[in-house]
Scaffold this motif. Structure first.
Motif, mmCIF file in Angstrom:
data_model
loop_
_atom_site.group_PDB
_atom_site.id
_atom_site.type_symbol
_atom_site.label_atom_id
_atom_site.label_comp_id
_atom_site.label_asym_id
_atom_site.label_seq_id
_atom_site.Cartn_x
_atom_site.Cartn_y
_atom_site.Cartn_z
ATOM 1 N N ALA A 69 0.833 -1.203 0.000
ATOM 2 C CA ALA A 69 0.000 0.000 0.000
ATOM 3 C C ALA A 69 0.870 1.257 0.000
ATOM 4 O O ALA A 69 0.556 2.241 -0.671
ATOM 5 C CB ALA A 69 -0.940 -0.009 1.211
ATOM 6 N N ILE A 70 1.965 1.204 0.753
ATOM 7 C CA ILE A 70 2.874 2.356 0.804
ATOM 8 C C ILE A 70 3.471 2.597 -0.577
ATOM 9 O O ILE A 70 3.508 3.734 -1.070
ATOM 10 C CB ILE A 70 4.016 2.119 1.825
ATOM 11 N N GLU A 71 3.887 1.507 -1.186
ATOM 12 C CA GLU A 71 4.503 1.598 -2.517
ATOM 13 C C GLU A 71 3.537 2.265 -3.508
ATOM 14 O O GLU A 71 3.905 3.188 -4.242
ATOM 15 C CB GLU A 71 4.864 0.185 -2.993
ATOM 16 N N ALA A 72 2.285 1.806 -3.450
ATOM 17 C CA ALA A 72 1.301 2.347 -4.387
ATOM 18 C C ALA A 72 1.004 3.817 -4.094
ATOM 19 O O ALA A 72 0.942 4.650 -5.008
ATOM 20 C CB ALA A 72 0.016 1.519 -4.309
ATOM 21 N N ALA A 73 0.844 4.138 -2.807
ATOM 22 C CA ALA A 73 0.506 5.513 -2.443
ATOM 23 C C ALA A 73 1.639 6.466 -2.807
ATOM 24 O O ALA A 73 1.412 7.582 -3.282
ATOM 25 C CB ALA A 73 0.200 5.606 -0.952
ATOM 26 N N LEU A 76 -4.149 -10.931 9.998
ATOM 27 C CA LEU A 76 -3.201 -10.519 8.960
ATOM 28 C C LEU A 76 -2.364 -11.702 8.487
ATOM 29 O O LEU A 76 -2.135 -11.879 7.290
ATOM 30 C CB LEU A 76 -2.290 -9.402 9.474
ATOM 31 N N SER A 77 -1.916 -12.505 9.439
ATOM 32 C CA SER A 77 -1.125 -13.691 9.067
ATOM 33 C C SER A 77 -1.958 -14.636 8.206
ATOM 34 O O SER A 77 -1.474 -15.192 7.219
ATOM 35 C CB SER A 77 -0.640 -14.440 10.313
ATOM 36 N N GLU A 78 -3.211 -14.798 8.601
ATOM 37 C CA GLU A 78 -4.073 -15.716 7.869
ATOM 38 C C GLU A 78 -4.358 -15.185 6.454
ATOM 39 O O GLU A 78 -4.389 -15.960 5.491
ATOM 40 C CB GLU A 78 -5.379 -15.938 8.658
ATOM 41 N N ILE A 79 -4.538 -13.868 6.342
ATOM 42 C CA ILE A 79 -4.755 -13.293 5.011
ATOM 43 C C ILE A 79 -3.514 -13.531 4.147
ATOM 44 O O ILE A 79 -3.613 -13.913 2.970
ATOM 45 C CB ILE A 79 -5.095 -11.787 5.098
ATOM 46 N N ASP A 80 -2.326 -13.342 4.739
ATOM 47 C CA ASP A 80 -1.070 -13.612 4.021
ATOM 48 C C ASP A 80 -1.047 -15.053 3.509
ATOM 49 O O ASP A 80 -0.718 -15.330 2.367
ATOM 50 C CB ASP A 80 0.143 -13.439 4.966
ATOM 51 N N ARG A 81 -1.405 -15.957 4.412
ATOM 52 C CA ARG A 81 -1.363 -17.380 4.065
ATOM 53 C C ARG A 81 -2.371 -17.683 2.945
ATOM 54 O O ARG A 81 -2.054 -18.363 1.967
ATOM 55 C CB ARG A 81 -1.703 -18.213 5.317
ATOM 56 N N MET A 82 -3.573 -17.136 3.091
ATOM 57 C CA MET A 82 -4.607 -17.381 2.082
ATOM 58 C C MET A 82 -4.189 -16.798 0.728
ATOM 59 O O MET A 82 -4.426 -17.409 -0.326
ATOM 60 C CB MET A 82 -5.944 -16.755 2.524
ATOM 61 N N ALA A 83 -3.561 -15.624 0.761
ATOM 62 C CA ALA A 83 -3.136 -14.980 -0.485
ATOM 63 C C ALA A 83 -2.048 -15.815 -1.162
ATOM 64 O O ALA A 83 -2.107 -16.060 -2.377
ATOM 65 C CB ALA A 83 -2.634 -13.565 -0.200
ATOM 66 N N SER A 84 -1.078 -16.274 -0.359
ATOM 67 C CA SER A 84 -0.015 -17.103 -0.935
ATOM 68 C C SER A 84 -0.587 -18.358 -1.565
ATOM 69 O O SER A 84 -0.207 -18.756 -2.668
ATOM 70 C CB SER A 84 0.998 -17.517 0.139
ATOM 71 N N ALA A 85 -1.500 -18.984 -0.821
ATOM 72 C CA ALA A 85 -2.087 -20.227 -1.323
ATOM 73 C C ALA A 85 -2.824 -19.987 -2.642
ATOM 74 O O ALA A 85 -2.853 -20.851 -3.518
ATOM 75 C CB ALA A 85 -3.038 -20.820 -0.274
ATOM 76 N N ALA A 86 -3.418 -18.807 -2.776
ATOM 77 C CA ALA A 86 -4.159 -18.495 -4.002
ATOM 78 C C ALA A 86 -3.237 -17.945 -5.087
ATOM 79 O O ALA A 86 -3.666 -17.713 -6.214
ATOM 80 C CB ALA A 86 -5.270 -17.494 -3.691
ATOM 81 N N LEU A 125 -1.911 -14.951 -5.074
ATOM 82 C CA LEU A 125 -2.273 -13.546 -5.318
ATOM 83 C C LEU A 125 -1.613 -12.640 -4.275
ATOM 84 O O LEU A 125 -1.189 -13.102 -3.212
ATOM 85 C CB LEU A 125 -3.794 -13.374 -5.238
ATOM 86 N N ARG A 126 -1.554 -11.359 -4.603
ATOM 87 C CA ARG A 126 -1.055 -10.385 -3.636
ATOM 88 C C ARG A 126 -2.245 -9.652 -3.014
ATOM 89 O O ARG A 126 -3.214 -9.338 -3.695
ATOM 90 C CB ARG A 126 -0.158 -9.358 -4.317
ATOM 91 N N VAL A 127 -2.139 -9.389 -1.706
ATOM 92 C CA VAL A 127 -3.167 -8.593 -1.027
ATOM 93 C C VAL A 127 -2.472 -7.427 -0.329
ATOM 94 O O VAL A 127 -1.572 -7.633 0.481
ATOM 95 C CB VAL A 127 -3.945 -9.429 0.019
ATOM 96 N N PRO A 147 -8.674 -4.844 2.889
ATOM 97 C CA PRO A 147 -7.747 -5.617 2.074
ATOM 98 C C PRO A 147 -8.037 -5.352 0.597
ATOM 99 O O PRO A 147 -9.203 -5.270 0.199
ATOM 100 C CB PRO A 147 -8.074 -7.075 2.419
ATOM 101 N N LEU A 148 -6.974 -5.194 -0.172
ATOM 102 C CA LEU A 148 -7.119 -4.964 -1.607
ATOM 103 C C LEU A 148 -6.522 -6.167 -2.312
ATOM 104 O O LEU A 148 -5.312 -6.414 -2.225
ATOM 105 C CB LEU A 148 -6.376 -3.684 -1.995
ATOM 106 N N VAL A 149 -7.376 -6.927 -2.931
ATOM 107 C CA VAL A 149 -6.923 -8.149 -3.600
ATOM 108 C C VAL A 149 -6.504 -7.785 -5.028
ATOM 109 O O VAL A 149 -7.324 -7.332 -5.821
ATOM 110 C CB VAL A 149 -8.032 -9.218 -3.602
#
Lengths: 413, 484
Positions: free
Chosen positions: B256-260, B351-361, B363-365, B378-380
């Motif tokens: 998010a920082i990178e994008a902003a 947050l950890s779980e979102i990271d894990r779910m994103a990796s498994a899919a 995708l970046r969140v 969260p921005l998928v």
């Protein structure tokens, strides 16, 4: 007990004992008191009542049992066994508490982590969470923290047909679905029985000070109060106290200890010629003390904050020529409690006068406590809302058989 | 489509210049900020008064025509999506501020008044209107009332409902009622409290009484750079535990920082988790609290802590934060914005779980959130051009909402349920809960004509209406407004 189906007190008591247990159901005259232990038992009790056209009055400790219109005797649903603080995830600054828990015992537990529900209702040692919410009571702290509608984030309720429903949630920020808890707050138990309430919490006010100014005529406080409310100071409470011959203005500020002197200097500047002195916390008991003398007529008036001093002053001037006496407290939010030491037959006239005085500016007056001798001819609520038909329709949808506190609320709801 | 006779009735109600029926013009109203849902209305009316709104609603009630009221159309959950062949009631022309009462700290406005204009009107007297959704330069008070809008500062100041004292409403049967009052605790049910946030399903707002608040003496904004959002999250917990109530507590992760930064050059430190803390109040208090906040940041390993030194610098900090969503377009071709809430303490594990779910899919969140009140956005990120990725992203975004509910939270903190999350509401609430809400709905709108088929779950969804990914709103593309 009034029942169109011929259901007797004894039959009722027997059925309720079967639900809540023999020791938790008792008969006194026409009233059957039952004390269920959870929402499931409440649902069962309400189904019995609903099927037999018996009225149900949810009951905490009865501190405000006389508020509103009287209800025909039936089942008194005591919440006294549902009295625990169920959850206090203190790092999330929320809690879930059962409706029968007294306000003070809830606050004592929350205080162990330096937190509070930021509300100062009447009789905290005896009044229960459910009763306070059902009557939407609030004190002077409402100025800074808002009222119950701003502090309640969720609720569990049981409807007359036994439906157990949750509304809101346990997080402070949440816009999913309708906020039924706002509908329930202040509904006087006419739509459902509140069994649990979720609150958002605030840090307890660890360092707070009160200052008091006194003057004969309440009108003398009009300008200081206007200026104070227009400053960037953030008092947690401001209240006007007035009687026939004297008045006082109390200001409470909670801040860091090192900031008090500067705040006091600012306050003195605002009050100018009117002397302002350090005061005691007990002054905030004033609203509750108005109820101490049982023969007083008690009114709750709601007015614009800019009218607080002028209306109080008008009462002073008006009563100066009359035989009766009064005392009032008015919060800076515009909520005023008036205790009248008045002949019963003179009360309705004064009530009408006050109502017409406040009506033009959107205000209202509710008679919280009135002598039984004049109750019959009096409109307790003074509700002239053009949404009354809608309110009746909501009641009809929630409680079609008029089981819950029938007639107690506005418009005989 | 509407029969000509109904169109004629509508024209009689609002005048020829208040009626839109041409297809190309109707297309302007076919969606709101959730642009992947589009439905052409039968007609759009632009009333100028409550009486005209009433006349329109009466016509709708008489013929059982569904109607949807609409402000600026910036909503993010499809709440202002038209009903097919129905009437859209645009409140854009009812944009007058009717009364300003400084002594009693309220204003009375029509629903089409823009949020930021309320503050602009009372700023000379030192007041402001507190709810500040990021679209505040264009979104309207009527829409804010419908959605119970929030913003970055609701941690301290509350939501639209906190600041709404009363309403004038045209009920779905055409009656006009006054709910609430400029004074507190009007006798009767708190219908104002129920109406705010009902997403247009209970009637049309034609007047709003809003509380205004005195500007705080001092505002200070601190930026702290951490290695991870977790460390920033722990800092938030510690600040709250110390008994402070900042006006805002925001966290952005590295993506998010990178994008902003790429979008508005906010001069953010490069780090894994950026925390923004805003304190306001009397100066003596704010200064003391700010030094406590600095200490807590250091204790949690902040690499850099700085306080914005000027109003311009603070504005830039906020500009970056508020542009974070739109900025995603710079680092990903497509993205989905979500709006879940969790208890603050669940932040690290979620947050950890979102990271894990994103990796498994695969995708970046990116994560941007109002950390103080646990409101996650969260921005998928995904690329529609890659076959199957959009479905994966959608699935992930809904699983994140379920994760929020499973952690004791909510499916929406401020964007509303609308069209987008109808089904998710059924995941959050049980049947009896929803049935009880329907009692209110039926009392207000027994014919189900006010914004029908929104908020509440449907038995099934048509394939064409499956909620979808985010595509920029025209206002956003034009740089006029940001979304939150």
């Amino acid at each position: 007990m009034t029942s169109t189906t011929g259901f007797t007190v004894q039959e009722c008591a027997a059925q309720l004992a079967g639900i809540a247990g023999e020791t938790h159901s008792e008969v006194a005259g026409e009233i059957v008191t039952v004390a269920p232990v959870d929402a499931a038992q409440i649902a069962q009790i309400l189904r019995v009542a609903d099927a037999n056209a018996v009225s149900v009055t949810p009951f905490g400790n009865g501190t405000k049992a006389g508020w509103g219109n009287p209800v025909a005797p039936g089942i008194r649903l005591s919440l006294k066994r549902m009295n625990s603080l169920r959850e206090h995830p203190w790092q999330d600054m929320t809690c879930t508490v059962e409706a029968g828990c007294t306000w003070a015992s809830m606050q004592a537990e929350l205080a162990q982590h330096g937190q509070m529900v930021a509300l100062d209702p009447l009789w905290p040692a005896r009044a229960t969470v459910g009763g306070i919410v059902a009557t939407n009571d609030s004190g002077a702290m409402r100025l800074k923290y808002g009222g119950l509608r701003d502090l309640i984030i969720g609720m569990t309720i049981v409807l007359a047909d036994g439906t157990i429903a949750k509304t809101g949630g346990k997080v402070v920020k949440n816009v999913a679905g309708y906020d039924l808890h706002k509908l329930m707050t202040g509904s006087f138990g006419t739509l459902g029985v509140i069994t649990e309430v979720n609150f958002r919490l605030h840090p307890a006010e660890t360092a707070a000070r009160t200052w008091t100014a006194t003057a004969p005529d309440a009108l003398q406080f009009a300008e200081p109060l206007r200026i104070l409310l227009d400053t960037q100071m953030t008092p947690s409470s401001i209240q006007l106290r007035a009687g026939k011959l004297q008045s006082a203005l109390d200001v409470r500020i909670a801040t860091r200890p090192e900031a008090f002197d500067e705040q006091a200097t600012r306050l003195r500047r605002i009050f100018g010629q009117i002397e302002l002195r350090d005061s005691v916390n007990e002054v905030w008991q004033a609203r509750q003390q108005l109820f101490d003398q049982a023969d007083r007529v008690i009114l709750k008036a709601s007015l614009r904050s800019s009218d607080v001093c002028s209306v109080s002053s008008e009462l002073q001037h008006w009563t100066a020529k009359q035989e009766f006496d009064f005392d009032l407290t008015a919060q800076a939010t515009g909520l005023m409690t008036v205790a009248l030491n008045i002949q019963a037959d003179a009360a309705p006239g004064l009530l009408d006068q006050l109502r017409s005085r406040l009506k033009a500016s959107g205000g209202s007056v509710i008679a919280l406590r009135i002598p039984e001798s004049i109750r019959a001819g009096l409109d307790v609520w003074g509700c002239d809302s053009n949404a009354l038909a809608l309110m009746r329709e909501i009641k009809r949808r929630f409680d079609p058989n008029r089981t819950l506190n029938p007639g107690r609320f506005v418009g005989n709801i | 489509m509407l029969p000509q006779s109904h169109i004629d009735e509508l024209r009689a109600a609002v005048g020829a210049d208040g009626l839109i029926t041409g297809e190309s013009q109707l297309q302007t109203y076919e969606c709101d900020g959730l642009t992947n849902f589009r439905i052409l209305p039968g007609a759009v009316v632009l009333p100028r008064s409550a009486a005209q709104v009433q006349a329109v609603v009466r016509i709708c009630a008489r013929h059982k025509i569904p109607f949807v009221s609409r402000g600026a159309g910036t909503g993010l959950s499809g709440g202002a999506l038209p009903a097919a062949g129905g009437v859209v009631i645009s409140l854009a022309r009812m944009n007058r501020i009717l009364e300003v009462d400084i002594a009693n700290r309220y204003v009375v406005v029509e629903p089409g008044v823009i949020n930021a204009h309320v503050t602009a009107r009372v700023a000379p007297q030192g007041y402001f209107y507190a709810p500040d959704p990021s679209s505040q330069s264009v979104c309207t008070i009527g829409g804010n009332v419908a959605e119970n809008s929030g913003g970055a500062h609701c941690l301290k100041y509350g939501f639209t409902v906190t600041h709404t004292l009363g309403l004038e409403v045209v009920l779905p049967n055409g009656e006009i009622v006054q709910l609430g009052s400029p004074t507190l605790d009007a006798p009767g049910y708190d219908l104002t409290g129920v109406f705010v946030g009902s997403e247009g399903t209970l009637g049309v707002t034609t007047k709003v009484i809003l509380r205004i608040v005195k500007r705080p003496e001092v505002v200070q904004t601190l930026l702290a750079a951490f290695n991870s959002p977790h460390a920033a999250g722990q800092t938030v917990s510690d600040i709250i535990a110390a008994g402070m109530l900042p006006s805002a507590l925001e966290i952005m992760d590295a993506l998010a920082i990178e994008a902003a930064e790429a979008a508005v050059h906010a001069n953010y430190p490069v780090c894994g988790g950026l925390l923004l803390v805003e304190l306001d109040g009397p100066s003596s208090e704010v200064e003391a609290l700010m030094s406590e906040v600095r200490a807590i940041c250091s204790k949690n390993g902040a690499q850099q802590v700085r306080v914005a030194q000027s109003d311009q610098e603070r504005a830039l900090v906020w500009k970056g934060r508020k542009a974070a969503f739109a900025a995603m377009g710079r680092i990903s071709p497509n993205y989905i914005v979500q709006d879940g809430v969790i208890p603050r303490t669940a932040l690290p594990s979620v947050l950890s779980e979102i990271d894990r779910m994103a990796s498994a899919a695969g995708l970046r969140v990116a994560n941007v959130f109002h950390a103080g009140d646990g409101n996650l956005h969260p921005l998928v990120l995904y690329d529609r051009a890659i076959a199957g990725q959009e479905e994966l992203a959608l699935d992930l975004s809904y699983r994140i909402l379920h994760l929020c509910v499973d952690n004791g939270g909510s499916i929406t903190g401020e964007h509303g349920v609308g069209k987008e999350k109808q089904e998710a509401l059924g995941y959050m609430f049980s049947e009896p809960d929803l049935a009880t809400m329907q009692l209110v709905r039926c009392a207000f709108d027994p014919e189900n004509i006010a914004n029908p088929d929104k908020v509440f779950p449907r038995t099934r969804l048509c394939a064409a209406e499956i909620p979808g990914p985010y595509t920029p709103h025209p206002l956003e593309t034009a740089g006029i407004a940001e979304i939150f």
